[in-house]
Write an enzyme that holds these catalytic residues in place. Structure first.
Site, PDB file in Angstrom:
ATOM      1  N   LYS A   1       0.865  -1.186   0.000  1.00  0.00           N
ATOM      2  CA  LYS A   1       0.000   0.000   0.000  1.00  0.00           C
ATOM      3  C   LYS A   1       0.900   1.235   0.000  1.00  0.00           C
ATOM      4  CE  LYS A   1      -3.879   1.727   2.858  1.00  0.00           C
ATOM      5  NZ  LYS A   1      -4.685   1.408   4.060  1.00  0.00           N
TER       6      LYS A   1
ATOM      7  N   SER B   1      -9.402   1.363   3.267  1.00  0.00           N
ATOM      8  CA  SER B   1      -8.633   2.147   2.331  1.00  0.00           C
ATOM      9  C   SER B   1      -7.588   1.341   1.554  1.00  0.00           C
ATOM     10  CB  SER B   1      -7.926   3.272   3.083  1.00  0.00           C
ATOM     11  OG  SER B   1      -7.079   2.732   4.075  1.00  0.00           O
TER      12      SER B   1
ATOM     13  N   SER C   1      -9.494  -1.241   7.293  1.00  0.00           N
ATOM     14  CA  SER C   1      -9.035  -1.013   5.922  1.00  0.00           C
ATOM     15  C   SER C   1      -8.404  -2.195   5.208  1.00  0.00           C
ATOM     16  CB  SER C   1      -8.038   0.139   5.897  1.00  0.00           C
ATOM     17  OG  SER C   1      -8.752   1.333   5.835  1.00  0.00           O
TER      18      SER C   1
HETATM   19  N1  GLN Z   1     -12.719   3.584   7.071  1.00  0.00           N
HETATM   20  C1  GLN Z   1     -12.006   3.860   8.281  1.00  0.00           C
HETATM   21  C2  GLN Z   1     -11.561   5.296   8.306  1.00  0.00           C
HETATM   22  O1  GLN Z   1     -11.738   5.979   7.334  1.00  0.00           O
HETATM   23  C3  GLN Z   1     -10.851   2.923   8.432  1.00  0.00           C
HETATM   24  C4  GLN Z   1      -9.665   3.306   7.639  1.00  0.00           C
HETATM   25  C5  GLN Z   1      -8.468   2.459   7.897  1.00  0.00           C
HETATM   26  O2  GLN Z   1      -8.569   1.395   8.521  1.00  0.00           O
HETATM   27  N2  GLN Z   1      -7.316   2.951   7.460  1.00  0.00           N
HETATM   28  O3  GLN Z   1     -11.042   5.747   9.278  1.00  0.00           O
END
Ligand code: GLN
EC number: 6.3.5.7
Length: 503
Positions: free
Chosen positions: A58, A137, A161
């Protein structure tokens, strides 16, 4: 198949799937490395089970040889002088970097649509053939795995994510216990929640990467120390407990609060199927209550933005953050520079998080928001401790070990990863979007509780249709296995077991 041939196939798939936008940067250095790995294999000198395998990272994980953008304009000119520990560990094990994958800017999002490089597209399409959300994400990592553009991918999971993209793309996504994997060189979103996670097609592949990465890192102050690791091992790997999967039937918990009326029928069917499958294997099913589940999402969306607003303060155009273009008048004040750097460098979702976080930490609001959210976080953890048979290995006292082996709790929890199947990208992105930014936060409702408590959790794909021979991709739902802190191996084992009812 030779490792070179395997790598060539992944790279060919990268070219044919460019439209899915899974990668931000491709690596051009795989060819020689794959040949070297083949040679090592011939000579019987293979470095590890991942030697010669293409791994995608990532793009919020620092790599020396490729840019690290976090999908943000503010890191446009940034080059890391070092590899993150997880990158180095995998390279030392012989793995080859396939490239850097697309994400929501700084990891903030649930659908990989908040990227300056455009949204990631799920290879799965809706009935009207528009692309579905890849989840976020780590959506780029999940799509790269799902469409065979790499052997395995590394993502990050702060509130879901890795697990949500895995659920939406039909792949396996594992978030280890907080502190197991090094975060050194991983760009921080919310330090107390950030975890590196692993995505692959099968749990056994995830386990191979976990074996390489599950080490103490002195450079990461939150990395579990060697004494803590031995404490966990001695408490959770007692003879009575270590044989939990092989000989004794597992006690499987189903959290009643997750059985919400909004649960999509296909998700509910996949959940029932997985429970029925485990029951037929001789394991026992027990309803349990996690009463704080309802408040966990709100607490997460106070705590994570609060940490983010403080972490992102360093993008001021001085040490980090892109200098704004345009005339630089002599009397330009520092605050004007900061405002322009941040105004132009961050996308709208990141700005929203910074404002939310700055507000909840402000003198007028801190008691009602940040402090309350921390209280809820403690209660969420307490909920989990009350239902697991094993005591939390780092907080329980030694005299309670015996008690923990006899306590009538559950070994793991099984629940959906997300309440519904992936929405379509057009519903998320159109100006008159059918799904508001706040609605998007609801996708995380089942993943954030384990994040708040730092617990290990895996999402595996299970079909919502039982007895059809050829299921359509769209029937797949992610089913989540959550274990007590430190019980990562058991979570992986149960994830693997569930693969038996994947189709
Ligand atoms: N969707 C969650 C957020 O926007 C989790 C994101 C993540 O785990 N990086 O905070």
């Amino acid at each position: 198949m030779s490792l070179l041939l395997e790598a060539e196939r992944y790279v060919a798939n990268q070219s044919s799937h460019l439209a899915l936008n899974a990668f931000i940067t491709h690596s051009g250095r795989w060819l020689g490395q794959a040949k070297d790995a083949d040679l090592r294999r011939k000579q019987g000198k293979t470095k590890s089970r991942l030697d010669g395998r293409l791994i995608a990272f990532k793009d919020n994980i620092c790599t020396r040889d490729l840019p690290t953008t976090c999908a943000s304009k503010s890191l446009e000119a940034f080059r890391s002088p070092f590899n993150a520990t997880v990158v180095q560990q995998l390279e030392d094990a012989g793995a080859i970097i396939a490239g850097k994958t697309n994400l929501d800017e700084f990891g903030m999002g649930s659908h990989s649509v908040h990227s300056r490089f455009g949204p990631v597209k799920n290879a799965r399409c809706s009935d009207d053939l528009s692309h579905l959300s890849a989840g976020g994400s780590s959506g780029g990592s999940a799509v790269a795995v799902a469409t065979d553009q790499c052997y395995l991918a590394i993502g990050t999971d702060t509130g879901g994510s890795v697990r949500l993209p895995a659920a939406y793309t039909g792949t396996v996504g594992f978030k280890p216990s907080y502190g197991r994997l090094s975060r050194w060189g991983v760009v921080a979103y919310a330090n107390s929640l950030d975890t590196v996670g692993i995505l692959a097609k099968e749990t056994s592949t995830v386990r191979d990467a976990f074996a390489v990465l599950n080490q103490h890192d002195p450079r990461d102050p939150t990395s579990l120390s060697p004494p803590s690791r031995s404490r966990i091992a001695s408490k959770l790997e007692l003879p009575q407990l270590s044989s939990r999967l092989e000989s004794a039937p597992l006690r499987i918990g189903i959290p009643l609060e997750y059985n919400v009326s909004e649960l999509a029928p296909s998700v509910r069917r996949a959940w029932y199927r997985s429970l029925e499958y485990l029951r037929r294997q001789g394991h026992t099913i027990h309803p349990v209550s996690l009463p704080m589940t309802k408040s966990a999402l709100s607490a997460y969306y106070v705590l994570a933005p609060a940490e983010a607003s403080s972490n992102l303060a360093k993008y001021d155009g001085v040490r980090y953050g892109t200098h704004p273009e345009g005339p630089n008048s002599e009397d330009e004040s520092e605050s004007y520079l900061y405002a322009r750097t941040r105004g132009e460098g961050f996308g709208p979702e990141v700005k929203r998080r910074i404002m939310l976080g700055a507000f909840s930490l402000s003198a007028q609001a801190i008691d009602n928001y940040f402090i309350q959210a921390q209280r809820i976080r403690r209660l969420v953890r307490h909920d989990f401790d009350a239902v697991f048979r094993a005591e939390h290995p780092l907080t329980s006292n030694a005299s309670r070990i015996e008690e923990s082996t006899t306590k009538a709790g559950v070994d793991v929890l099984i629940c959906p990863t997300a309440p519904s199947p992936p929405p379509s990208i057009s519903d998320l992105m159109n100006a008159s979007a059918a799904i508001s930014p706040l609605d998007a936060y609801v996708s995380d409702v089942f993943t954030v509780p384990a994040s708040l408590a730092g617990l290990p959790a895996i999402s595996v794909p299970v079909s919502g249709k039982g007895n059809v021979e050829h299921h359509a991709d769209n029937d797949l739902a992610g089913i989540q296995v959550v274990g007590q802190y430190g019980d990562d191996d058991l979570v992986l084992n149960v994830g693997e077991l569930l693969e038996g009812c994947a189709i």
